[in-house]
Design a protein around this motif. Structure first.
Motif, short mmCIF file in Angstrom:
data_model
loop_
_atom_site.label_atom_id
_atom_site.label_comp_id
_atom_site.label_asym_id
_atom_site.label_seq_id
_atom_site.Cartn_x
_atom_site.Cartn_y
_atom_site.Cartn_z
N HIS A 38 3.26 -28.50 -50.01
CA HIS A 38 4.13 -27.70 -49.14
C HIS A 38 3.51 -26.36 -48.78
CE1 HIS A 38 7.65 -30.28 -49.31
NE2 HIS A 38 7.66 -30.28 -50.62
N ASP A 49 8.90 -35.06 -44.89
CA ASP A 49 8.68 -34.50 -46.22
C ASP A 49 8.34 -33.00 -46.19
OD1 ASP A 49 8.75 -37.00 -48.07
OD2 ASP A 49 7.55 -37.62 -46.36
N ASN A 108 23.01 -47.53 -49.03
CA ASN A 108 23.32 -46.10 -49.16
C ASN A 108 23.67 -45.49 -47.80
OD1 ASN A 108 22.65 -46.32 -51.82
ND2 ASN A 108 20.72 -45.18 -51.70
N HIS A 132 19.92 -38.50 -44.21
CA HIS A 132 19.64 -39.79 -44.85
C HIS A 132 18.83 -40.71 -43.92
CE1 HIS A 132 20.32 -43.67 -46.82
NE2 HIS A 132 20.31 -42.94 -47.92
N PHE A 136 14.89 -27.60 -46.32
CA PHE A 136 14.66 -29.04 -46.54
C PHE A 136 15.24 -29.47 -47.90
CE2 PHE A 136 11.90 -32.34 -48.44
CZ PHE A 136 12.05 -33.37 -47.52
N TYR A 137 14.95 -28.67 -48.94
CA TYR A 137 15.44 -29.06 -50.28
C TYR A 137 16.95 -28.85 -50.43
CZ TYR A 137 10.94 -30.60 -51.72
OH TYR A 137 9.78 -31.33 -51.80
N TRP A 153 16.89 -41.54 -56.62
CA TRP A 153 15.55 -41.60 -57.23
C TRP A 153 15.55 -41.10 -58.68
CZ3 TRP A 153 11.75 -44.20 -54.89
CH2 TRP A 153 10.43 -44.05 -55.31
N LEU A 178 9.44 -48.08 -53.52
CA LEU A 178 10.08 -47.76 -52.23
C LEU A 178 10.43 -49.02 -51.47
CD1 LEU A 178 8.12 -44.85 -50.48
CD2 LEU A 178 10.49 -44.84 -51.23
N ILE A 228 20.51 -36.11 -52.42
CA ILE A 228 20.18 -37.50 -52.06
C ILE A 228 19.04 -38.00 -52.94
CG2 ILE A 228 19.46 -39.08 -50.22
CD1 ILE A 228 20.70 -37.20 -48.17
N TYR A 229 18.03 -37.17 -53.18
CA TYR A 229 16.92 -37.55 -54.06
C TYR A 229 17.46 -37.91 -55.47
CZ TYR A 229 12.88 -35.87 -51.22
OH TYR A 229 11.90 -35.69 -50.28
N LEU A 274 6.08 -31.11 -44.66
CA LEU A 274 4.69 -30.75 -44.91
C LEU A 274 4.08 -30.01 -43.73
CD1 LEU A 274 3.38 -34.04 -46.55
CD2 LEU A 274 4.44 -32.07 -47.63
N GLU A 320 3.04 -32.98 -57.08
CA GLU A 320 3.47 -33.28 -55.71
C GLU A 320 4.27 -32.11 -55.10
OE1 GLU A 320 4.94 -37.29 -55.21
OE2 GLU A 320 3.68 -38.04 -56.81
N HIS A 329 8.88 -37.34 -57.63
CA HIS A 329 7.49 -37.70 -57.37
C HIS A 329 7.31 -39.19 -57.57
CE1 HIS A 329 6.49 -38.32 -61.65
NE2 HIS A 329 7.26 -37.28 -61.89
N THR A 370 11.15 -41.96 -43.30
CA THR A 370 9.96 -41.49 -44.02
C THR A 370 9.57 -42.46 -45.13
OG1 THR A 370 8.84 -39.48 -44.70
CG2 THR A 370 10.84 -39.92 -45.84
N ALA A 371 10.56 -43.15 -45.70
CA ALA A 371 10.24 -44.14 -46.75
C ALA A 371 9.32 -45.21 -46.17
CB ALA A 371 11.53 -44.76 -47.29
N TYR A 426 18.71 -48.82 -49.98
CA TYR A 426 18.73 -47.62 -49.14
C TYR A 426 19.58 -47.83 -47.89
CZ TYR A 426 14.73 -46.66 -52.17
OH TYR A 426 13.91 -46.51 -53.26
#
Ligand SMILES: C=C(CC[C@@H](C)[C@H]1CC[C@H]2C3=CC[C@H]4[C@H](C)[C@@H](O)CC[C@]4(C)[C@H]3CC[C@]12C)C(C)C
Ligand SMILES: C[S@@+](CC[C@H](N)C(=O)[O-])C[C@H]1O[C@@H](n2cnc3c(N)ncnc32)[C@H](O)[C@@H]1O
Length: 326
Positions: free
Chosen positions: A174, A224, A274, A295, A48-49, A60, A264, A55-56, A226, A170, A65, A301-302, A271
């Motif tokens: 996980h 995310d 983007n 993306h 995932f990361y 961001w 957000l 992109i994060y 989780l 945050e 977080h 998720t946003a 976004y």
């Protein structure tokens, strides 16, 4: 930065495959979520990361977080203030050795080292984040105070009683079993020292019989990485179970704090812009194939995160302060 979007440590041609593998995890298993088989979670979080880190950072910044909005202050300042609050609670002296559990690319680590004078050691499971964090630390001139280690926080490569403080921002959401990561943090802390965490949890307003609430929580989990959002009620119980004394616990998102999700919502137009940029770059072969899907998942998720904030059923900043007894 958009032209440099990569798939982290994944080769460019494996990004689509990485995304397909990630998303298929949420389509199988009990509750439609294969993340339930906890031994597979760290590897999936790592993938995932690989997919989202660039992109994060692009959209961001270097701190992965949320923080309450502070009227009259920029997002950057509000983020830094939220990070500094964590180390203030740890009550550490300059030069103390402090652990950052799930450090990302090190935004919090640099703010905390600069603010407190502590030497921070961060751990992340993702090799690409280690590379990014080390480069940022060097660029900021903080590499002598900030060290980054690649490893699993469920089995940390550190000696018992070797840190004077620890924090997680945050990140422990996980962990498939919170007691595993809390147990490890307890082990590596020196007796008498503090641990503070900002946890992602469902609040007292969450009703598991309400289909809208369930959909929001599923949407947050899926976008995310989780293994299952916990209830706010579980956090202190688990901390106590592994041996911590719980000093303080509160949801930092509660009024008078201003909403953390405004940022957000305000970003929505940017976004979507983007998304157009990513689609064109991928079509031109500049961004890897698969980045458009990643993306798109973040766009979705946003919205779920903002709904979690609006309904009050979710908070990413349930703060718990614990102490390892003498
Ligand atoms: C703690 C975690 C991550 C929290 C946040 C840092 C991220 C959660 C959702 C992310 C984003 C959503 C929308 C993206 C947008 C579509 C894109 O154009 C630019 C980046 C986003 C804003 C992105 C940024 C980071 C988040 C806000 C989890 C994973 C436990
Ligand atoms: C949302 S990011 C937060 C990063 C950082 N705390 C920040 O606020 O910028 C979550 C972090 O937890 C790390 N993480 C998740 N599971 C992990 C595990 N099992 N072992 C080590 N790190 C993990 C991720 O690699 C990522 O760096």
């Amino acid at each position: 930065m958009a032209v440099q979007l990569s798939g982290g440590s994944l080769p460019k041609e494996k990004v689509q495959e990485g995304y397909d593998r990630y998303s298929s995890f949420f389509e199988r298993g009990p509750n439609g979520n294969e993340m339930d088989s906890s031994d597979k979670v760290p590897a999936l979080v790592d993938t995932f990361y690989d997919l989202v880190t660039d992109i994060y950072e692009w959209g961001w910044g270097q701190s992965f977080h949320f923080s309450p909005r502070i009227p009259g202050k920029s997002n950057r300042d509000a983020t830094r203030i939220h990070e500094e609050m964590a180390v203030n609670l740890l009550n550490v002296e300059p030069g103390a050795r402090v652990l950052d559990v799930g450090c990302g690319v090190g935004g919090p680590m640099r703010a905390i080292a600069a603010h407190s004078g502590a030497n921070v050691v961060g751990i992340t499971i993702n090799e690409y984040q280690v590379e990014r964090a080390r480069a940022h630390n060097k660029k900021a001139g903080l590499d002598s105070m900030c060290e980054v280690v690649c490893g699993n926080f469920l089995k940390m490569p550190f000696d018992d009683n070797s840190f004077e403080g620890a924090y997680s921002i945050e990140a422990t959401c996980h962990a498939p079993k919170l007691e595993e990561v809390y147990g490890e943090i307890f082990r590596v802390l020196k007796p008498g020292s503090f641990y503070v965490s900002y946890e992602w949890v469902t609040t007292e307003l969450y009703n598991s019989d309400d289909p809208e609430h369930v959909e929001i929580v599923r949407g947050i989990e899926r976008g995310d990485a989780l293994p299952g959002l916990r209830s706010y009620k579980d956090i202190a119980k688990i901390a106590t179970k592994v041996g911590f004394e719980v000093i303080k616990e509160s949801n930092l998102a509660k009024p008078p704090a201003e909403p953390w999700w405004t940022r957000l919502k305000m970003g929505r137009i940017a976004y979507w812009r983007n998304h157009v940029v990513v689609t064109i770059l991928s079509w031109l072969g500049i961004a890897p194939k698969g980045v458009v899907d990643v993306h798109g998942m973040l766009l979705v998720t946003a919205d779920y995160l903002a709904k979690g904030g609006d309904t009050g059923i979710f908070t990413p900043m349930h703060m718990i302060l614990c102490r390892k007894p003498e």
